[in-house]
Design a protein around this motif. Sequence first.
Motif, PDB file in Angstrom:
ATOM      1  N   PHE A 144     -25.075  21.643  14.608  1.00  0.00           N
ATOM      2  CA  PHE A 144     -23.831  21.411  13.863  1.00  0.00           C
ATOM      3  C   PHE A 144     -23.024  20.279  14.496  1.00  0.00           C
ATOM      4  CE2 PHE A 144     -20.535  23.813  16.334  1.00  0.00           C
ATOM      5  CZ  PHE A 144     -19.400  23.110  15.967  1.00  0.00           C
ATOM      6  N   HIS A 145     -23.213  20.055  15.789  1.00  0.00           N
ATOM      7  CA  HIS A 145     -22.448  19.009  16.467  1.00  0.00           C
ATOM      8  C   HIS A 145     -22.714  17.641  15.842  1.00  0.00           C
ATOM      9  CE1 HIS A 145     -22.166  21.549  20.394  1.00  0.00           C
ATOM     10  NE2 HIS A 145     -21.758  22.195  19.334  1.00  0.00           N
ATOM     11  N   GLN A 146     -23.981  17.384  15.602  1.00  0.00           N
ATOM     12  CA  GLN A 146     -24.318  16.083  15.035  1.00  0.00           C
ATOM     13  C   GLN A 146     -23.870  16.001  13.577  1.00  0.00           C
ATOM     14  OE1 GLN A 146     -28.465  14.995  14.681  1.00  0.00           O
ATOM     15  NE2 GLN A 146     -28.009  12.844  14.995  1.00  0.00           N
ATOM     16  N   ASP A 162     -18.513  25.137  22.521  1.00  0.00           N
ATOM     17  CA  ASP A 162     -19.972  25.209  22.662  1.00  0.00           C
ATOM     18  C   ASP A 162     -20.436  24.473  23.916  1.00  0.00           C
ATOM     19  OD1 ASP A 162     -20.608  26.722  20.459  1.00  0.00           O
ATOM     20  OD2 ASP A 162     -21.354  25.057  19.244  1.00  0.00           O
ATOM     21  N   GLU A 163     -19.870  23.286  24.139  1.00  0.00           N
ATOM     22  CA  GLU A 163     -20.305  22.478  25.288  1.00  0.00           C
ATOM     23  C   GLU A 163     -20.018  23.218  26.596  1.00  0.00           C
ATOM     24  OE1 GLU A 163     -22.132  20.417  24.212  1.00  0.00           O
ATOM     25  OE2 GLU A 163     -21.329  19.211  22.575  1.00  0.00           O
ATOM     26  N   ALA A 164     -18.894  23.940  26.642  1.00  0.00           N
ATOM     27  CA  ALA A 164     -18.599  24.748  27.830  1.00  0.00           C
ATOM     28  C   ALA A 164     -19.690  25.797  28.017  1.00  0.00           C
ATOM     29  CB  ALA A 164     -17.231  25.417  27.696  1.00  0.00           C
ATOM     30  N   VAL A 170     -24.036  10.434  20.089  1.00  0.00           N
ATOM     31  CA  VAL A 170     -24.180  11.002  21.441  1.00  0.00           C
ATOM     32  C   VAL A 170     -24.846  12.371  21.377  1.00  0.00           C
ATOM     33  CG1 VAL A 170     -22.953  11.731  23.505  1.00  0.00           C
ATOM     34  CG2 VAL A 170     -22.254   9.644  22.316  1.00  0.00           C
ATOM     35  N   ASP A 171     -24.352  13.237  20.502  1.00  0.00           N
ATOM     36  CA  ASP A 171     -25.033  14.526  20.359  1.00  0.00           C
ATOM     37  C   ASP A 171     -26.415  14.324  19.760  1.00  0.00           C
ATOM     38  OD1 ASP A 171     -22.031  15.246  20.441  1.00  0.00           O
ATOM     39  OD2 ASP A 171     -23.018  17.172  20.755  1.00  0.00           O
ATOM     40  N   GLY A 172     -26.538  13.325  18.878  1.00  0.00           N
ATOM     41  CA  GLY A 172     -27.849  13.031  18.297  1.00  0.00           C
ATOM     42  C   GLY A 172     -28.865  12.648  19.368  1.00  0.00           C
TER      43      GLY A 172
HETATM   44 FE   LIG Z   1     -23.173  18.959  21.653  1.00  0.00          FE
END
Ligand SMILES: [Fe+2]
Lengths: 95, 312
Positions: B160-162, B74-76, B128-130
């Motif tokens: 979903f990352h957080q 996802d980050e990519a 960090v994602d938060g």
């Molecule tokens: Fe993220």
Amino acid sequence: MSTIEWPLWEVFIRSKQGLNHKHVGSLRAPDATLALENARDVYTRRSEGISIWVVESAHIHATDIDDAASFFEPSDTKIYRHPTFYEVPDGVKHM
Amino acid sequence: MTQAEKELRFQEKIDREIKIEPNDWMPDEYRQTLVRQISQHAHSEVVGMLPEGNWITRAPNLRRKAVLLAKVQDEAGHGLYLYSAVETLGTSREQTIDDLHSGKAKYSSIFNYPALTWADIGTIGWLVDGAAIMNQVALCRTSYGPYARAMVKICKEESFHQRQGYESLIKLCNGTPQQKAMAQDAMNRFWWPALMMFGPSDAESTHSDQSIKWKIKRFTNDELRQSFVDATVPQAEILGLTIPDSNLKWNEERGHYDFSEIDWNEFWQVVKGNGPCNKERLAARVKAKEEGAWVREAASAFAKKRAMKKSA
Ligand SMILES: [Fe+2]
Ligand SMILES: [Fe+2]
């Protein structure tokens, strides 16, 4: 440093049968096959699409933003093209 | 139309909440601010893959591994949406990436801290994602159309990352004393860097006023930081983790948590390139580009050859 820059492609996705393909963004790819595969990986990771179009950005022709006012003027002045322009008596139904 | 008139009309559009699109007239400084901010954001997504990518092969089980892989992927994608948005401002992709590699462009300092243990991965997702989400949700209404659209897409994917990070920490915090201690240790190391993600304080922030006027930003750094602290403290309580700040306490009058001053000296040191991993991160990006050059060239050569065959 590599100087090869792949062409830019615009990506359009049909999210489900019965809907238009909609522009979702762009990406760079060396050819259409890879553009489609990259578009799948980048723009449909959560089942957002059932069909993808890619078009090289260079092939898109667009209206000129500076001429927009005069270009679209013919439609702006024709309010009688809208149903609300017409008055009908209160009792008339199904119209 | 004179320059002043153009600027006036531009500001009127902004005030009326009309989005600015790529071919619209915009002040040079608006364009430059966006190029700087969006490219910095794009670089952060891409460099952000490094500390997490490093743990994919060491994830404790297949489920966590699949989740981490999906997150990094996802980050990519986020990096790509944002690089595309920068390109609409007339800066070439190549130039944008070279600016990162030469050290001219910045990325979020948080990624210059190492991910030492598995608990760090959960903590990165949660904190960090938060923090990134807090920023990005605010940016969904930014005045530049392509940036706003990229943000909407990113925010949908970020949630979903957080959650996966928090879920992973729940497991550790309810696990063995060693696991709990590992989670607390990660918290101790990531709390302050996470607060630094919102950037310098409003008093120090050089671009803030103009960015707010142009509605590139909707909230100041300190406002977003406060929202993050307020949202995160109760989450830490549920985990049973202690936030490493003895001055942290609820202020009834303000309706917010009070917290200590950030160590700005550390912040500026890391921004200037002296964080624990700055050199390593940049070297990894440069290496990836150099070692991938032949793939890009081969793909171009293949495309050319196939096009020639078709036309023959
Ligand atoms: Fe993220
Ligand atoms: Fe992201």
